[in-house]
Scaffold this active site. Structure first.
Site, PDB file in Angstrom:
ATOM      1  N   LYS A 100       7.063  19.976  -3.184  1.00  0.00           N
ATOM      2  CA  LYS A 100       6.460  21.057  -2.403  1.00  0.00           C
ATOM      3  C   LYS A 100       5.888  22.128  -3.329  1.00  0.00           C
ATOM      4  CE  LYS A 100       7.567  24.681   0.957  1.00  0.00           C
ATOM      5  NZ  LYS A 100       8.569  25.215   1.905  1.00  0.00           N
ATOM      6  N   HIS A 131      -6.556 -22.913   8.032  1.00  0.00           N
ATOM      7  CA  HIS A 131      -6.784 -21.729   8.862  1.00  0.00           C
ATOM      8  C   HIS A 131      -5.620 -21.495   9.827  1.00  0.00           C
ATOM      9  CE1 HIS A 131     -10.692 -21.578   7.085  1.00  0.00           C
ATOM     10  NE2 HIS A 131     -11.079 -22.710   7.635  1.00  0.00           N
TER      11      HIS A 131
END
Length: 515
Positions: free
Chosen positions: A142, A274
């Site tokens: 912070k 696929h």
């Protein structure tokens, strides 16, 4: 880069991962930085002859409760959070004897590593939940303009370079980037803890916390214009032995192929293209199983994915070597097989860690616009209490065996799915059609294309036949037994058609849609 005018004079070092910390501390000391440290980190640095001040000397309070309380003190957090160009903050620091901490080097108790250990008790896992560490990380992050925070040993060298070139200051852009990484560090940590406790909850939590580390950037996604990256524990499940880097599509196909082949106990080969099976075969060895799987569709396997549930030996390697395959997945490869298969530089060879894969199985997720869908894994095959023969004729033993084989494969075929099979192999697969009749028709067409006779075969349908026409298409192709979930409002019509054609039909009571 914009340079911070605040120089690094004082650093607090408290790390669980001690990779490179001694060398980093030595470098800081050589630059004149005062070092503060705690517990094991302090002991390690002192053993290396590096002078450090203990946190207890700063706070005037000893570490208590087995080290659970040591850094939660105003002289630590005031030093991390003070805004040094704020006159009130500076005055309060003088009043209370607080000195600035300019650099925090920290990482947290090894909760993740402890949780992953099979022999770790709940008590030990809980004890590895860090309290003071995350508080310090968040405080420094912070206040990054005044307190640089470093949670990753990979950045030690970068920070030292910045200090040397910047008169002991760190560029503001680097400070901000390190702060962002620090917040990600604590977010991931808290997410793991939340997930650990969530395992004891029933149902899906009100807040879903997901966190995963990036394993690698991928060249692109499904298509070259899409960016992609791999996150999580894929490398714990699969080890790449050979071949060029994996693509997005490779990874998706590997997942599909491995999940399918794990449904079988006998030596089995599954060929995927696929994400859909081209063919599956089982036999006394994988070479014979391959011939069965490959003959289902001799065109599509080129450029496909092959998964086996036994070691790939020299014999099997010689069979498959002539075929262009993108990936071969197995629990192991013999030296002879590796020597041959590595001759094709682009072919990926993957070791499947079955135990690790099973350990990863849990909820499944899918992204949708604006959200995420979570569901239980489809890890069941059928409900034996709901299974029943609904036709007048009972299936023969061979038909029953073929029905079960078709059903295992059908679970892994995109809906609408139809699978024709014998007791040890697939014969034809129809996948992903909008109409179930079309899936049945396409599968029969392809069987004819590859010279396969469907007379006497069994058929599996991933969901119920809504009308009798789908069943009749399978009958016309030569099937004599059908396995399907049932549950249509026209079930009686479908059962009647089965009886009229002397078809043995079984309802499973469980559907296996795959979208």
């Amino acid at each position: 880069m914009q340079q911070s005018t605040h120089s690094i004079k004082r650093a607090l070092l408290s790390v669980s991962d001690k990779t490179g910390i001694t060398e980093f501390a030595l470098a800081l000391r050589a630059m004149g930085v005062e070092l503060i440290s705690t517990g094991g980190t302090a002991a390690l640095l002192r053993s290396a002859g590096i002078p450090v001040t203990s946190v207890s000397d700063i706070t005037g309070f000893p570490e208590v409760m087995d080290g659970r309380v040591k850094t939660l003190h105003p002289k630590i957090h005031g030093g991390l959070l003070a805004v040094l160009d704020n006159a009130d903050h500076v005055e309060q620091m003088k009043t209370h004897g607080i000195e600035s901490i300019d650099l925090l080097v920290i990482n947290l108790y090894p909760f993740e590593q402890t949780m992953q250990r099979a022999d770790a008790s709940d008590e030990e896992i809980i004890e590895n939940i860090d309290i003071g560490g995350p508080a310090m990380v968040r405080a420094a992050a912070k206040n990054y303009e005044w307190t640089a925070v470093l949670v990753n040993p990979d950045h030690y060298a970068e920070v030292l370079t910045a200090l040397k070139s910047g008169a002991m200051s760190i560029p503001i852009e680097l400070r901000r980037r390190l702060a962002g990484e620090a917040f990600s560090h604590t977010a991931h940590y808290d997410s793991l803890i939340s997930s650990y406790f969530a395992k004891e909850q029933q149902g899906f939590p009100a807040i879903l916390n997901l966190s995963a580390r990036k394993e690698m950037d991928l060249r692109y996604g499904e298509n070259p214009h899409q960016r992609a990256a791999l996150y999580g524990n894929f490398s714990a499940c699969f080890e790449q032995l050979h071949g060029k880097e994996l693509s997005y599509n490779n990874i998706v196909d590997i997942d599909a192929a491995q999940q399918l082949v794990m449904e079988f106990h006998d030596p089995t080969v599954a060929i995927i293209k696929h994400t859909n099976p081209c063919g599956v075969g089982s036999a006394e060895n994988v070479s014979v199983a391959w011939e069965k799987a490959f003959s289902t569709d001799t065109a599509s396997p080129y450029g496909g994915i092959v998964a086996v549930n036994r070691e790939v030996d020299g014999s099997f390697a010689s069979v498959i070597h002539a075929i262009f395959t993108e990936v071969i997945i197995a629990p192991s490869f013999s030296d002879e097989a590796l020597e041959l298969l590595r001759k094709k530089k682009d072919r990926r060879l993957m070791i499947a860690n079955v135990d690790a894969i099973r350990a990863q199985q849990g909820w499944m997720y899918k992204s949708v616009l604006g959200g995420l869908i979570a569901q239980d894994a489809d890890d069941q095959m059928m409900d034996k209490e709901l299974m029943k023969v609904v036709s007048d004729r009972e299936p023969s033993d061979s038909e029953l065996s073929a029905m079960m084989y078709a059903w295992r494969v059908c679970k892994h075929v995109k809906s609408n799915a139809i699978v024709y099979a014998a007791g040890d192999r697939t014969l034809a697969i129809g996948a992903g059609q909008m109409s179930r009749v079309d899936s049945a028709r396409i599968a029969a067409f392809r069987a004819k294309q590859f010279g396969l006779n469907l007379n006497g075969s069994a058929v599996a349908s991933d969901a119920y036949f809504p009308f009798a026409d789908g069943l009749l298409q399978c009958v016309e192709a030569g099937a004599t037994a059908v396995i399907q979930p049932g549950g249509s409002i026209r079930d009686e019509e479908v059962i009647k058609a089965a009886n009229e054609h002397n078809i043995a039909m079984m309802f499973t009571g469980m559907r296996h849609f795959r979208h």
